[in-house]
Design a protein around this motif. Sequence first.
Motif, mmCIF file in Angstrom:
data_model
loop_
_atom_site.group_PDB
_atom_site.id
_atom_site.type_symbol
_atom_site.label_atom_id
_atom_site.label_comp_id
_atom_site.label_asym_id
_atom_site.label_seq_id
_atom_site.Cartn_x
_atom_site.Cartn_y
_atom_site.Cartn_z
ATOM 1 N N TRP A 21 1.079 -1.549 0.172
ATOM 2 C CA TRP A 21 0.128 -0.467 -0.123
ATOM 3 C C TRP A 21 0.986 1.068 0.034
ATOM 4 N N PHE A 45 -5.450 0.414 4.194
ATOM 5 C CA PHE A 45 -5.229 0.515 2.559
ATOM 6 C C PHE A 45 -5.569 1.437 1.899
ATOM 7 N N ARG A 47 -8.113 3.376 -1.274
ATOM 8 C CA ARG A 47 -9.121 3.337 -1.759
ATOM 9 C C ARG A 47 -8.575 4.054 -2.832
ATOM 10 N N ASN A 48 -9.313 3.720 -4.311
ATOM 11 C CA ASN A 48 -9.259 4.820 -5.205
ATOM 12 C C ASN A 48 -10.392 5.314 -5.837
ATOM 13 N N GLU A 49 -11.480 6.627 -5.786
ATOM 14 C CA GLU A 49 -13.082 7.043 -5.836
ATOM 15 C C GLU A 49 -12.167 8.464 -6.826
ATOM 16 N N SER A 53 -6.734 8.630 -5.117
ATOM 17 C CA SER A 53 -6.789 7.580 -3.991
ATOM 18 C C SER A 53 -6.931 8.929 -2.210
ATOM 19 N N ILE A 78 -16.485 7.385 6.527
ATOM 20 C CA ILE A 78 -15.913 5.850 5.866
ATOM 21 C C ILE A 78 -17.024 4.699 6.108
ATOM 22 N N ILE A 80 -16.234 0.342 6.833
ATOM 23 C CA ILE A 80 -15.282 -0.405 6.950
ATOM 24 C C ILE A 80 -16.012 -1.600 7.042
#
Length: 81
Positions: A21, A45, A47-49, A53, A78, A80
């Motif tokens: 990561w 981790f 996250r790509n949105e 990133s 967020i 999880i």
Amino acid sequence: MQTQMKPVLERRREVPEQSVWWNKLSLAQKFSASSLGKFGYELTFVRNENGHSLAVLQCSGGVAVIAEDGDIDTSPTIVIR
């Protein structure tokens, strides 16, 4: 009276720089993640949105996120799983 030095134990499983990561973070995110690491946060981790990133870190049940520009949010909205 002499004080005894206790050895410092490393609790992380991996050095952050060697994490899969870690390589996905921007330079600004790496600086911010390093500063949060001093408080016990660990990179969980990335996250790509929408082409951006978002680094997600956890510490004792708490969650923090770091945007691409290095902005830290310790109260993110967020979910999880």
